[in-house]
Design an enzyme around this catalytic site. Structure first.
Site, PDB file in Angstrom:
ATOM      1  N   ARG A   7       0.820  -1.216   0.000  1.00  0.00           N
ATOM      2  CA  ARG A   7       0.000   0.000   0.000  1.00  0.00           C
ATOM      3  C   ARG A   7       0.858   1.272   0.000  1.00  0.00           C
ATOM      4  O   ARG A   7       0.497   2.269  -0.630  1.00  0.00           O
ATOM      5  CB  ARG A   7      -0.921  -0.028   1.217  1.00  0.00           C
ATOM      6  CG  ARG A   7      -1.931   1.115   1.265  1.00  0.00           C
ATOM      7  CD  ARG A   7      -2.980   0.794   2.319  1.00  0.00           C
ATOM      8  NE  ARG A   7      -3.988   1.847   2.417  1.00  0.00           N
ATOM      9  CZ  ARG A   7      -4.129   2.644   3.475  1.00  0.00           C
ATOM     10  NH1 ARG A   7      -3.304   2.518   4.519  1.00  0.00           N
ATOM     11  NH2 ARG A   7      -5.071   3.562   3.512  1.00  0.00           N
ATOM     12  N   HIS A  11       0.356   4.354  -2.558  1.00  0.00           N
ATOM     13  CA  HIS A  11       0.116   5.723  -2.096  1.00  0.00           C
ATOM     14  C   HIS A  11       1.264   6.661  -2.461  1.00  0.00           C
ATOM     15  O   HIS A  11       1.056   7.860  -2.609  1.00  0.00           O
ATOM     16  CB  HIS A  11      -0.129   5.735  -0.587  1.00  0.00           C
ATOM     17  CG  HIS A  11      -1.501   5.274  -0.202  1.00  0.00           C
ATOM     18  ND1 HIS A  11      -2.148   5.705   0.930  1.00  0.00           N
ATOM     19  CD2 HIS A  11      -2.364   4.425  -0.819  1.00  0.00           C
ATOM     20  CE1 HIS A  11      -3.346   5.130   1.001  1.00  0.00           C
ATOM     21  NE2 HIS A  11      -3.492   4.346  -0.047  1.00  0.00           N
ATOM     22  N   ASP A  12       2.460   6.116  -2.613  1.00  0.00           N
ATOM     23  CA  ASP A  12       3.576   6.939  -3.085  1.00  0.00           C
ATOM     24  C   ASP A  12       3.408   7.270  -4.564  1.00  0.00           C
ATOM     25  O   ASP A  12       3.483   8.432  -4.973  1.00  0.00           O
ATOM     26  CB  ASP A  12       4.913   6.228  -2.847  1.00  0.00           C
ATOM     27  CG  ASP A  12       6.108   7.095  -3.245  1.00  0.00           C
ATOM     28  OD1 ASP A  12       6.060   8.314  -2.999  1.00  0.00           O
ATOM     29  OD2 ASP A  12       7.074   6.558  -3.809  1.00  0.00           O
ATOM     30  N   SER A  21       8.040  10.425  -1.969  1.00  0.00           N
ATOM     31  CA  SER A  21       7.538  11.625  -1.277  1.00  0.00           C
ATOM     32  C   SER A  21       6.713  11.273  -0.044  1.00  0.00           C
ATOM     33  O   SER A  21       6.719  11.990   0.955  1.00  0.00           O
ATOM     34  CB  SER A  21       6.715  12.501  -2.231  1.00  0.00           C
ATOM     35  OG  SER A  21       5.599  11.804  -2.754  1.00  0.00           O
ATOM     36  N   ASN A  39      -3.723   8.557   4.564  1.00  0.00           N
ATOM     37  CA  ASN A  39      -2.521   8.054   5.241  1.00  0.00           C
ATOM     38  C   ASN A  39      -2.552   8.184   6.756  1.00  0.00           C
ATOM     39  O   ASN A  39      -1.955   7.372   7.464  1.00  0.00           O
ATOM     40  CB  ASN A  39      -1.283   8.797   4.717  1.00  0.00           C
ATOM     41  CG  ASN A  39      -1.060   8.583   3.240  1.00  0.00           C
ATOM     42  OD1 ASN A  39      -1.343   7.512   2.706  1.00  0.00           O
ATOM     43  ND2 ASN A  39      -0.550   9.606   2.554  1.00  0.00           N
ATOM     44  N   HIS A 138      -5.988  -6.082  -2.635  1.00  0.00           N
ATOM     45  CA  HIS A 138      -6.829  -6.286  -1.450  1.00  0.00           C
ATOM     46  C   HIS A 138      -7.067  -7.771  -1.176  1.00  0.00           C
ATOM     47  O   HIS A 138      -7.889  -8.112  -0.329  1.00  0.00           O
ATOM     48  CB  HIS A 138      -8.160  -5.550  -1.607  1.00  0.00           C
ATOM     49  CG  HIS A 138      -8.038  -4.070  -1.417  1.00  0.00           C
ATOM     50  ND1 HIS A 138      -9.109  -3.205  -1.505  1.00  0.00           N
ATOM     51  CD2 HIS A 138      -6.971  -3.284  -1.137  1.00  0.00           C
ATOM     52  CE1 HIS A 138      -8.700  -1.961  -1.297  1.00  0.00           C
ATOM     53  NE2 HIS A 138      -7.408  -1.983  -1.076  1.00  0.00           N
TER      54      HIS A 138
END
Length: 267
Positions: A7, A11-12, A21, A39, A138
């Site tokens: 994940r 998300h990055d 980041s 996050n 998932h």
């Protein structure tokens, strides 16, 4: 930690590309992405990344970026939990910036409609097919009650007995059980496989956004294909991961190889 590390990579990559980041801590003069809604109190595994980085720096200082570490850790997590293997492209560099607004706006929330999922992935250059395949991440991991409450209490596209099981550990209003966890794949929550898609066909997706993939819409047939053909799912998942890993990868002077993944190099 496998699902959490996978994940982190997602998300990055969805914010400024795969540039590390997400890993930057807030300071008095810098706002990072860790407090963004997707996050905050949710993204985890940063300490694992720190440990990997420290070990790599000992052997090979100043060469391997934090962005590449996320990409490799995501792949290794999938493999260790029984999923497919692939060659990870390397050579990403780390950003010196982050985007709180990007994290809040680019990552699709768990209450997303199918059209929102398609558009958020398209904005990153990923197709609907990529989106449905990558959602198979998932197959592993857990979600907090706050992320699935609306689905188990308000939605009709859910198996009633499954909803009742989940309601036992997650109340309909905000309370002390908000952070209670439930597995995203009720069958094999720590094994990377295609049971996630079988669950969707049985209306046992945990998140609203999961069940949207199989709810009389344009992606139903793809979910059915993956539920019947694990090898097709695996190959499409790998293709999606490689494509996601290519998003806006940094090179040159606007970037660096961070010494510490949590902060920009000094001077």
């Amino acid at each position: 930690m496998g699902a959490s590390l996978l994940r982190l990579f997602f998300h990055d990559c969805f914010v400024q590309g795969c540039d590390g980041s997400l890993l930057l801590d807030d300071t008095s003069s810098f706002v990072g992405e860790k407090t963004a809604v997707p996050n905050n109190n949710s993204a985890r595994g940063f300490d694992v990344v720190d440990n990997i980085k420290a070990a790599v720096e000992k052997v090979c200082p100043g060469v391997v970026s934090c962005a590449d570490i996320l990409a490799i850790a995501a792949r290794d997590s999938v493999v260790i939990l029984g999923g497919p293997n692939w060659d990870v492209k390397l050579g990403r560099r780390d950003s010196t910036t982050a985007s709180l607004s990007g994290a809040n706006n680019n990552i699709p929330p768990p209450n997303s409609s199918l059209s929102n999922l398609i558009s958020k992935f398209a904005a990153q250059g990923l197709s609907t097919r990529d989106m449905v395949a990558l959602s198979g991440g998932h197959s592993i991991g857990q979600a907090r009650c706050t992320s699935f409450r609306a689905h188990i209490y308000n939605d009709t596209d859910i198996d009633s007995s499954f909803a009742k099981i989940r309601q036992a550990n997650c109340s309909s209003t905000f309370d002390s059980r908000d952070n209670n966890l439930a597995p995203l794949d009720l069958q094999t929550p720590i094994c990377f496989d295609n049971n996630y898609y079988k669950n969707l066909i049985n209306k046992k997706g945990l998140l609203h956004s999961d069940q949207e993939l199989f709810n009389d819409g344009s992606t139903d047939s793809q979910v059915t294909t993956y539920s019947n053909n694990p090898s097709t799912f695996n190959s499409d998942f790998v293709a999606g991961m490689i494509k996601m890993g290519d998003i806006n990868s940094l090179t040159g002077k606007s970037s660096e190889i961070r010494k510490n993944c949590r902060k920009v190099n000094q001077g």
